[in-house]
Design a protein around this motif. Structure first.
Motif, mmCIF file in Angstrom:
data_model
loop_
_atom_site.group_PDB
_atom_site.id
_atom_site.type_symbol
_atom_site.label_atom_id
_atom_site.label_comp_id
_atom_site.label_asym_id
_atom_site.label_seq_id
_atom_site.Cartn_x
_atom_site.Cartn_y
_atom_site.Cartn_z
ATOM 1 N N ASP A 9 103.110 -19.928 -6.449
ATOM 2 C CA ASP A 9 101.891 -19.111 -6.410
ATOM 3 C C ASP A 9 100.590 -19.902 -6.322
ATOM 4 O OD1 ASP A 9 103.278 -16.814 -6.425
ATOM 5 O OD2 ASP A 9 103.093 -16.429 -8.574
ATOM 6 N N ARG A 10 100.650 -21.163 -6.632
ATOM 7 C CA ARG A 10 99.413 -21.947 -6.530
ATOM 8 C C ARG A 10 99.052 -22.191 -5.071
ATOM 9 N NH1 ARG A 10 101.129 -27.158 -9.496
ATOM 10 N NH2 ARG A 10 103.018 -26.622 -8.335
ATOM 11 N N LEU A 11 100.040 -22.249 -4.212
ATOM 12 C CA LEU A 11 99.906 -22.468 -2.764
ATOM 13 C C LEU A 11 99.374 -23.825 -2.363
ATOM 14 C CD1 LEU A 11 98.917 -19.053 -1.232
ATOM 15 C CD2 LEU A 11 100.959 -20.404 -0.806
ATOM 16 N N VAL A 12 98.224 -24.222 -2.926
ATOM 17 C CA VAL A 12 97.748 -25.581 -2.649
ATOM 18 C C VAL A 12 97.309 -26.238 -3.955
ATOM 19 C CG1 VAL A 12 96.972 -25.112 -0.283
ATOM 20 C CG2 VAL A 12 95.373 -24.807 -2.176
ATOM 21 N N VAL A 13 97.489 -27.547 -4.035
ATOM 22 C CA VAL A 13 97.008 -28.301 -5.201
ATOM 23 C C VAL A 13 96.198 -29.502 -4.704
ATOM 24 C CG1 VAL A 13 98.927 -27.609 -6.702
ATOM 25 C CG2 VAL A 13 99.136 -29.702 -5.349
ATOM 26 N N SER A 18 89.915 -17.049 3.981
ATOM 27 C CA SER A 18 89.041 -17.088 2.817
ATOM 28 C C SER A 18 89.036 -15.697 2.177
ATOM 29 C CB SER A 18 87.624 -17.444 3.255
ATOM 30 O OG SER A 18 87.161 -16.454 4.165
ATOM 31 N N GLU A 19 88.484 -15.605 0.983
ATOM 32 C CA GLU A 19 88.388 -14.314 0.322
ATOM 33 C C GLU A 19 87.512 -13.375 1.153
ATOM 34 O OE1 GLU A 19 87.797 -13.520 -4.300
ATOM 35 O OE2 GLU A 19 88.672 -15.460 -3.784
ATOM 36 N N GLU A 20 86.458 -13.923 1.693
ATOM 37 C CA GLU A 20 85.553 -13.137 2.529
ATOM 38 C C GLU A 20 86.312 -12.575 3.742
ATOM 39 O OE1 GLU A 20 82.406 -15.524 4.168
ATOM 40 O OE2 GLU A 20 81.500 -13.800 5.197
ATOM 41 N N GLU A 60 101.862 -26.371 6.345
ATOM 42 C CA GLU A 60 101.607 -27.272 5.224
ATOM 43 C C GLU A 60 100.622 -28.374 5.626
ATOM 44 O OE1 GLU A 60 105.389 -28.184 2.841
ATOM 45 O OE2 GLU A 60 106.148 -27.568 4.782
ATOM 46 N N SER A 61 100.897 -29.025 6.758
ATOM 47 C CA SER A 61 100.027 -30.134 7.170
ATOM 48 C C SER A 61 98.643 -29.631 7.596
ATOM 49 C CB SER A 61 100.675 -30.954 8.290
ATOM 50 O OG SER A 61 101.068 -30.134 9.365
ATOM 51 N N ARG A 62 98.554 -28.348 7.956
ATOM 52 C CA ARG A 62 97.269 -27.779 8.378
ATOM 53 C C ARG A 62 96.216 -27.864 7.273
ATOM 54 N NH1 ARG A 62 98.826 -22.463 10.198
ATOM 55 N NH2 ARG A 62 99.803 -23.583 11.896
ATOM 56 N N VAL A 63 96.613 -27.669 6.021
ATOM 57 C CA VAL A 63 95.625 -27.654 4.939
ATOM 58 C C VAL A 63 95.464 -29.011 4.236
ATOM 59 C CG1 VAL A 63 95.712 -25.183 4.452
ATOM 60 C CG2 VAL A 63 97.310 -26.718 3.286
ATOM 61 N N SER A 110 92.850 -21.518 1.516
ATOM 62 C CA SER A 110 93.746 -20.564 0.868
ATOM 63 C C SER A 110 94.530 -19.811 1.951
ATOM 64 C CB SER A 110 92.952 -19.591 -0.004
ATOM 65 O OG SER A 110 91.825 -19.101 0.685
ATOM 66 N N TYR A 111 95.722 -19.398 1.579
ATOM 67 C CA TYR A 111 96.606 -18.732 2.535
ATOM 68 C C TYR A 111 96.875 -17.292 2.121
ATOM 69 C CZ TYR A 111 98.378 -22.423 5.587
ATOM 70 O OH TYR A 111 98.521 -23.380 6.549
#
Ligand SMILES: [Zn+2]
Length: 320
Positions: free
Chosen positions: A226-230, A268-270, A136-139, A252-253
């Motif tokens: 499902d949002r994971l981050v806000v 990332s998506e990539e 959590e704190s990582r992002v 993103s996770y």
């Protein structure tokens, strides 16, 4: 369509959690809301989503129950319901630290979001502790916060035993978590261990973002849906973390697609496409790898692994 997500807790004693849970669940099922609610002798802890009308009805219901008239709700908007189903369960602790006798009544001093910002504005002799897990704190986190490298809230007492030598007992301590509930218990533990000037961010990061614009918070706030981050700080939306595959900034996770690994990692998506949803080459070769679906990969809570239900992972593996 705009929906609301609410987050709340109340440490108000419940005499018969089983019965309370049953009635509560029926009410929520009839209301057709989704989310996760834990009920225990010490109170209630929940996060739910639905239309504004549904959330209004739920709040009114909870406020109507004796002992819960003063429940505070954090409300966010989203364009999709970020939960797949409704979970309502009885738990020994509504937020599990596995330490007996931590009564939030004896916790730290509440700082309103404004008071919290003013300490950052005007003072410099204090420590800030991020009372959340490492992923959590990582992002996202407050500037200069101590970010314990732990995977579960119940690892915090052990971490504090280690940190005890490094944080002087007369130091002013500030602590925060997502919505405030973890500080309710951790602040009691710190006071018990001899720190005196213990302060907790009332309403957590989510309320701080809303009321104070998120100043001094870097990155985004991890949420367990499902949002994971806000977003928190409107001024700084740049990720503070990096994709573990490409090395580029990302917040993103995903869970590694190798079920034997299942590691939650920043991707990332990539990066997800390059490694087909896996965390490393070895996992990519695993026979336990599930097919890569870019739509589901970024919704780890929906499909693959519910952090609040450890048996889920085992069931998933058994199905193979
Ligand atoms: Zn892996």
């Amino acid at each position: 369509m705009i929906y609301e997500v609410i987050l709340y807790y109340n440490f108000s004693p419940i005499e018969d959690p089983k019965e309370f849970c049953k009635t509560h669940k029926t009410f929520m099922q009839n209301l057709q809301v989704k989310g996760r609610v834990y009920i225990g002798e010490e109170g209630i802890n929940g996060t739910l989503a639905g239309t504004a009308q549904q959330m209004k009805e739920y709040k009114e219901y909870l406020w109507s129950l004796p002992g819960f008239e003063d429940t505070e709700f954090k409300t966010d908007e989203c364009d999709e319901i970020p939960f797949a189903k409704l979970i309502c369960k009885v738990r020994k602790e509504i937020v599990a630290i596995y330490e007996d006798g931590l009564n939030p009544k004896y916790g730290g001093n509440y700082l309103s979001p404004r008071e919290w910002r003013e300490v950052f504005d005007k003072e410099d002799d204090f420590v800030v502790i991020d009372v959340r897990n490492n992923y959590e704190s990582r992002v996202g986190h407050f500037e200069d916060a101590i970010k314990p490298d732990v995977e579960n809230f119940y690892d915090f007492p052990g971490w504090l035993n280690e940190a005890e030598k490094e944080i002087p007992k007369d130091k002013k301590v500030l602590m925060y978590c997502t919505g405030g509930i973890r500080c309710e218990k951790f602040s009691v533990l710190m006071k018990k261990k001899g720190w005196d000037d213990v302060n907790q961010l009332h309403g957590g990061i989510l309320t701080y973002g809303k009321e104070e614009g998120g100043k001094y918070f870097k990155g985004k706030c991890f949420v367990f849906d499902d949002r994971l981050v806000v977003p928190v700080n409107k001024e700084s939306l740049e990720p503070v973390s990096y994709c573990e595959i490409t090395g580029k900034p990302a917040d993103s996770y995903i869970n590694c697609a190798n079920m034997e690994c299942n590691k939650l990692f920043v991707c990332s998506e990539e990066g997800a496409h390059i490694m087909e949803g896996c965390c490393c080459e070895e996992c990519k070769e695993s026979e336990f790898r599930r097919p890569f679906d870019p739509d589901d990969a970024f919704r780890p809570f929906r499909k693959w692994y519910n952090y609040f239900d450890d048996s889920f992972k085992e069931r998933d593996l058994q199905k193979q």
